[in-house]
Enzyme design. Sequence first.
Site, short mmCIF file in Angstrom:
data_model
loop_
_atom_site.label_atom_id
_atom_site.label_comp_id
_atom_site.label_asym_id
_atom_site.label_seq_id
_atom_site.Cartn_x
_atom_site.Cartn_y
_atom_site.Cartn_z
N ARG A 32 0.82 -1.22 0.00
CA ARG A 32 0.00 0.00 0.00
C ARG A 32 0.86 1.27 0.00
O ARG A 32 0.44 2.30 -0.50
CB ARG A 32 -0.94 0.01 1.20
CG ARG A 32 -2.03 -1.04 1.05
CD ARG A 32 -3.06 -0.91 2.13
NE ARG A 32 -4.06 -1.95 2.00
CZ ARG A 32 -4.98 -2.21 2.91
NH1 ARG A 32 -5.04 -1.50 4.02
NH2 ARG A 32 -5.86 -3.17 2.72
N ASP A 143 -15.33 10.09 8.04
CA ASP A 143 -14.28 9.11 7.72
C ASP A 143 -12.95 9.86 7.67
O ASP A 143 -12.91 11.06 7.39
CB ASP A 143 -14.56 8.42 6.38
CG ASP A 143 -13.79 7.11 6.24
OD1 ASP A 143 -14.39 6.04 6.49
OD2 ASP A 143 -12.58 7.16 5.90
C1 LIG Z 1 -13.96 -1.39 6.39
S1 LIG Z 1 -14.61 0.23 6.29
C2 LIG Z 1 -16.16 0.03 7.12
C3 LIG Z 1 -17.23 0.97 6.58
C4 LIG Z 1 -18.60 0.83 7.25
N1 LIG Z 1 -18.53 1.24 8.63
C5 LIG Z 1 -19.09 -0.58 7.14
O1 LIG Z 1 -19.13 -1.30 8.15
O2 LIG Z 1 -19.47 -1.01 6.04
C6 LIG Z 1 -13.62 1.08 7.52
C7 LIG Z 1 -13.59 2.61 7.34
O3 LIG Z 1 -13.09 3.21 8.55
C8 LIG Z 1 -12.29 4.32 8.18
N2 LIG Z 1 -11.37 4.64 9.28
C9 LIG Z 1 -10.27 3.96 9.68
N3 LIG Z 1 -9.69 4.59 10.71
C10 LIG Z 1 -10.44 5.69 10.97
C11 LIG Z 1 -10.34 6.74 11.92
N4 LIG Z 1 -9.33 6.81 12.81
N5 LIG Z 1 -11.29 7.71 11.92
C12 LIG Z 1 -12.31 7.68 11.01
N6 LIG Z 1 -12.44 6.71 10.08
C13 LIG Z 1 -11.52 5.73 10.06
C14 LIG Z 1 -11.59 3.88 6.92
O4 LIG Z 1 -11.13 4.96 6.15
C15 LIG Z 1 -12.70 3.06 6.22
O5 LIG Z 1 -13.40 3.84 5.28
#
Ligand SMILES: C[S@@+](CC[C@H](N)C(=O)[O-])C[C@H]1O[C@@H](n2cnc3c(N)ncnc32)[C@H](O)[C@@H]1O
Length: 273
Positions: A32, A143
Site C-alpha cells: 500500500r 471518515d
Molecule cells: C472497512 S470500512 C467500514 C465501513 C462501514 N462502517 C461498514 O461497516 O461497512 C472502515 C472505514 O473506517 C475508516 N477509518 C479507519 N480509521 C479511521 C479513523 N481513525 N477515523 C475515522 N475513520 C476511520 C476507513 O477509512 C474506512 O473507510
Amino acid sequence: MSDEELALLNDLLSSELGIIFAESKREILESRLRPRLAALRLRSFRDYYLQLQYANGDGASERRELARAVTNNETYFFRESYQFEALFEQAIGGIKDHSAQPGVIRMISAGCSSGEEPYSLNIFARENAFRAFGWSVEIDAFDVSDARVRAACAGSYTETSLRGVSPEQVQRYFHSGDGRYHLKPMYRAGVRIRLGNILDRASYGLPAMADVIFCRNVLIYFSETSLRRAIANFAEALRPGGLLFLGHSESIIGLCPDLEPVRLGSCIAYRRV
Ligand SMILES: C[S@@+](CC[C@H](N)C(=O)[O-])C[C@H]1O[C@@H](n2cnc3c(N)ncnc32)[C@H](O)[C@@H]1O
C-alpha cells in the site's frame, strides 16, 4: 520493510489513525505504501516515515495520502442490516423517551467509508418513520479518508455497493444511468458527511450529544491503545442510555465501564450508563 521500519510506521499509524499492521500484514502495508515512495522518489520506508514526521507542510498533506493508502474501505448497502432492524423495531421507543433533544434522533456513523452505512441507516429511518412519528433523524457521518468522504458526498455507486439490495429496492432508492446508481435526494437528506477522525473527538462536529453511534468494521484494525481511546470518545459523545453498535466480529466487553453490553433481538449493542 525492516522490523524497525514496521515499528516506526506502526507507532505513527496507531497514534494518527488508530490502525496497526501486525507482523503477518507487513506485506500488505508495504504494497500500500510503495506507490507513495515512488511518487515522492524516496528510497526507503524509513525515509517515508521521516517525511511524514518532519517535513513542513508536506508532512500534513502526505498524512492525507497515508490515510487514503492504508485504510480498508470495504462496505456495501444494508451490510449487517439486522442491527438496523433491531434499532428501529426494538430500541427506538426508549431512544425517544430519553433523547437529548426532543424531536430529533441524532446518530453517528464513524468510519462511514463511501456512505453506504449512513445512507442505509437513513433509508431504514424513513421506512420506519411511523415508529417515531413527528421525529426527525439526523445522521453525522465521518471518515478519515478524504477520498471516501468525497465519494460519500457524491452519493453515486456501482453494482458492487448494491450487492445486498434487491432489484425492487434499487428501483425505489436509486436513479440509474451511465452504469451508476445515484441515491435519490430524499434518502440523502438528513445525512451530513465530513472528514473526521475517531481518535479526535472534536472532529466529529456534533451539534449535540448522540443517541446512537454506529462504528462497524473499523476498530478491528486498531491497536489496543487506540481502541481504548476510540471507545472513551464514543462514551463521551453518547448521551446516557445512548447505544453503540459495532461490527459482528468486534467486542469491547470489559474494556469501558461506561458502556455496558445489552441484547437487542439477535444482536449485542453497548449502552452508555
Ligand atoms: C472497512 S470500512 C467500514 C465501513 C462501514 N462502517 C461498514 O461497516 O461497512 C472502515 C472505514 O473506517 C475508516 N477509518 C479507519 N480509521 C479511521 C479513523 N481513525 N477515523 C475515522 N475513520 C476511520 C476507513 O477509512 C474506512 O473507510
